[in-house]
Structure formats: structure tokens, C-alpha cells
Design an enzyme around this catalytic site. Structure first.
Site, PDB file in Angstrom:
ATOM      1  CE  LYS A  13      -2.183  -0.987   3.863  1.00 35.61           C
ATOM      2  NZ  LYS A  13      -1.578  -2.290   4.226  1.00 35.61           N
ATOM      3  NE  ARG A  88      -4.006  -1.554  10.118  1.00 39.34           N
ATOM      4  CZ  ARG A  88      -2.828  -1.066   9.741  1.00 39.34           C
ATOM      5  NH1 ARG A  88      -2.742   0.108   9.177  1.00 39.34           N
ATOM      6  NH2 ARG A  88      -1.751  -1.764   9.923  1.00 39.34           N
ATOM      7  NE  ARG A 127       7.437  -3.177   5.864  1.00 36.54           N
ATOM      8  CZ  ARG A 127       6.163  -2.821   5.685  1.00 36.54           C
ATOM      9  NH1 ARG A 127       5.690  -2.635   4.468  1.00 36.54           N
ATOM     10  NH2 ARG A 127       5.356  -2.681   6.707  1.00 36.54           N
ATOM     11  NE  ARG A 162       6.819  -1.014  11.115  1.00 35.05           N
ATOM     12  CZ  ARG A 162       5.747  -0.921  10.337  1.00 35.05           C
ATOM     13  NH1 ARG A 162       5.840  -0.338   9.148  1.00 35.05           N
ATOM     14  NH2 ARG A 162       4.589  -1.383  10.736  1.00 35.05           N
ATOM     15  NE  ARG A 173       2.111  -5.095  11.517  1.00 35.33           N
ATOM     16  CZ  ARG A 173       3.093  -4.737  10.695  1.00 35.33           C
ATOM     17  NH1 ARG A 173       4.313  -5.208  10.874  1.00 35.33           N
ATOM     18  NH2 ARG A 173       2.867  -3.900   9.709  1.00 35.33           N
TER      19      ARG A 173
HETATM   20  P1  AMP Z   1       1.187   0.121   9.463  1.00 34.18           P
HETATM   21  O1  AMP Z   1       2.460   0.856   9.255  1.00 34.18           O
HETATM   22  O2  AMP Z   1       0.052   0.656   8.634  1.00 34.18           O
HETATM   23  O3  AMP Z   1       1.329  -1.367   9.325  1.00 34.18           O
HETATM   24  O4  AMP Z   1       0.734   0.403  10.980  1.00 34.18           O
HETATM   25  C1  AMP Z   1       1.550   0.030  12.059  1.00 34.18           C
HETATM   26  C2  AMP Z   1       0.724  -0.107  13.323  1.00 34.18           C
HETATM   27  O5  AMP Z   1       0.083   1.147  13.633  1.00 34.18           O
HETATM   28  C3  AMP Z   1      -0.421  -1.113  13.252  1.00 34.18           C
HETATM   29  O6  AMP Z   1      -0.016  -2.447  13.511  1.00 34.18           O
HETATM   30  C4  AMP Z   1      -1.356  -0.571  14.339  1.00 34.18           C
HETATM   31  O7  AMP Z   1      -0.873  -0.874  15.642  1.00 34.18           O
HETATM   32  C5  AMP Z   1      -1.217   0.940  14.160  1.00 34.18           C
HETATM   33  N1  AMP Z   1      -2.206   1.463  13.172  1.00 34.18           N
HETATM   34  C6  AMP Z   1      -1.932   2.061  11.977  1.00 34.18           C
HETATM   35  N2  AMP Z   1      -3.061   2.431  11.368  1.00 34.18           N
HETATM   36  C7  AMP Z   1      -4.084   2.067  12.196  1.00 34.18           C
HETATM   37  C8  AMP Z   1      -5.500   2.172  12.122  1.00 34.18           C
HETATM   38  N3  AMP Z   1      -6.126   2.725  11.061  1.00 34.18           N
HETATM   39  N4  AMP Z   1      -6.228   1.682  13.160  1.00 34.18           N
HETATM   40  C9  AMP Z   1      -5.636   1.131  14.251  1.00 34.18           C
HETATM   41  N5  AMP Z   1      -4.305   1.002  14.383  1.00 34.18           N
HETATM   42  C10 AMP Z   1      -3.527   1.455  13.357  1.00 34.18           C
END
Ligand code: AMP
Length: 215
Positions: A13, A88, A127, A162, A173
Site C-alpha cells: 500500500k 482498518r 523489510r 520495526r 498483525r
Molecule cells: P502500518 O504501518 O500501517 O502497518 O501500521 C503500524 C501499526 O500502527 C499497526 O499495527 C497498528 O498498531 C497501528 N495502526 C496504523 N493504522 C491504524 C489504524 N487505522 N487503526 C488502528 N491502528 C492502526
């Protein structure tokens, strides 16, 4: 363009969003990037979000909606936006629908980037991310390593794995994705906005999006 990018963590994405921003100046809005920036800056939001993020859990909907309600009203969103990692959950999607109605904004579509789970798992384990919160460039130690090991090509900061990209956190996740986020495809299908694109190449996904938008 005004798009939602759906898909599992690691589906591409962020990469697709960055490529699309170059087409018409629409901005990428990544809730994950915003939250990681807040954690690094040590703000109240960051302190509240960090535990959930490190475990691979979702941050509460109320925190996310607070961020997005402000962000979508900033001037740079007028040209367009690519929502990356938001919504999400179904409650977030419902709140977004209401918010967009209130702001008089119409979405073009919700793009579901569909990538097999084994490809995703392998991608996330390999990654690496630039630790500078203003950069957050993404690398992959197998397919896209930086020129100098451990150093970001773009800003010279350290490249790190990370906390939520250990095998255990990644498994969690992906389970969270299947349970809470995958149902959003049905939500946007019901609104006639869903386009599913199957492909592991970001170029192929971007071309398919351009075709759908007629650009
Ligand atoms: P990402 O980089 O999009 O994978 O996000 C990393 C982490 O941030 C996720 O595993 C969640 O803990 C939190 N996060 C990001 N976006 C959201 C969202 N829209 N709703 C809830 N938690 C989020």
C-alpha cells in the site's frame, strides 16, 4: 484522486501510494507513519499508541478518528489523498463515511491490493525502515537493499527492523488483519466502491488503478 488503499500489512500500500502521489500531487496519508512519528516525538498520542503497536494490535478507533478528522481537513488534501492503512475496522469505515459526508468529499474507490499470505510474510520479515520519522523510507534486505548496509539512501539515518516486524508480531498483525480489516472489502463492495487488484508488482497495481480512473 481520492482513494482508500486496502490490503494486508506488506501488500504494498505504501509503495503504491507513493507512486500515485507523483501522478497528480494527491497526498499519502499513512496512519502507521503518523503514529510512528508520534512515538518518536514522545507526544501523548505516541505514548498511548506505542504498546498496541509493538504488540501488533490495533490502536483504539477513537485515537485514529481524532487524527484523521484533523488530517483530512488540512489544505494539502484538497487536491486528493491516498489513505494508506486507514480505515482498518468497520467502525473506522463507518466513521469515515460520516466524516466525508460532513466534509462534502466523495471517494473515487477503495482499492483492495490482494497478495498471497506467504509472499506477505516473507516481505515483512525482510523489510527494514528508515528510523527518521520524517523519512520512513522502506527497504528490503533481499529485494531492495540500501546502497550502504544499514544506512538510508535518502537521508543517511539508520535503517532498522520495526519492533512489530519480528516473526511473532507479524503473525499477530496478519491474524488481526484477517479478523478486523479484511471485512472492509465487503463494506466497500456494498457501496459499489471496491476494486480488487491481485498482483505482487506495485507497477502492475498502479497501472490497474490508472486504468480504473481513466488516467
Ligand atoms: P502500518 O504501518 O500501517 O502497518 O501500521 C503500524 C501499526 O500502527 C499497526 O499495527 C497498528 O498498531 C497501528 N495502526 C496504523 N493504522 C491504524 C489504524 N487505522 N487503526 C488502528 N491502528 C492502526
Amino acid at each position: 484522486m481520492k482513494l482508500i488503499l486496502l490490503g494486508a500489512p506488506g501488500a504494498g500500500k505504501g509503495t503504491v501510494a507513493k507512486m500515485l502521489t507523483r501522478i497528480d500531487g494527491s497526498v499519502q496519508i499513512s496512519t502507521g507513519d503518523i503514529l510512528r512519528g508520534a512515538v518518536q516525538a514522545g507526544t501523548d498520542l505516541g505514548t498511548e499508541a506505542q504498546g498496541y503497536m509493538d504488540r501488533g494490535d490495533l490502536v483504539p478507533d477513537s485515537l485514529i478518528m481524532g487524527i484523521m478528522e484533523k488530517r483530512l481537513q488540512e489544505d494539502d488534501c484538497k487536491t486528493g489523498f491516498l489513505l494508506d492503512g486507514f480505515p482498518r475496522t468497520i467502525p473506522q469505515a463507518e466513521a469515515l463515511t460520516e466524516l466525508l459526508e460532513k466534509l462534502g468529499i466523495k471517494l473515487d474507490m477503495a482499492v483492495n491490493i490482494d497478495v498471497p499470505r506467504d509472499v506477505i510474510f516473507d516481505r515483512l520479515c525482510t523489510r527494514r525502515t528508515c528510523e527518521n520519522s520524517d523519512c520512513q523510507a522502506i527497504y528490503n534486505i533481499k529485494s531492495m537493499p540500501p546502497k550502504k548496509e544499514g544506512v538510508c539512501d535518502k537521508c543517511g539515518s539508520a535503517i532498522v527492523q520495526r519492533a512489530d516486524e519480528t516473526e511473532k508480531a507479524i503473525g499477530h498483525r496478519l491474524d488481526t488483519y484477517n479478523e478486523k480489516t479484511a471485512p472492509l472489502a465487503g463494506f466497500y463492495q456494498g457501496k459499489g466502491l471496491l476494486r480488487t487488484i491481485t498482483g505482487t508488482s506495485s507497477e502492475v497495481v498502479v497501472d490497474a488503478i490508472k486504468k480504473e480512473l481513466g488516467i
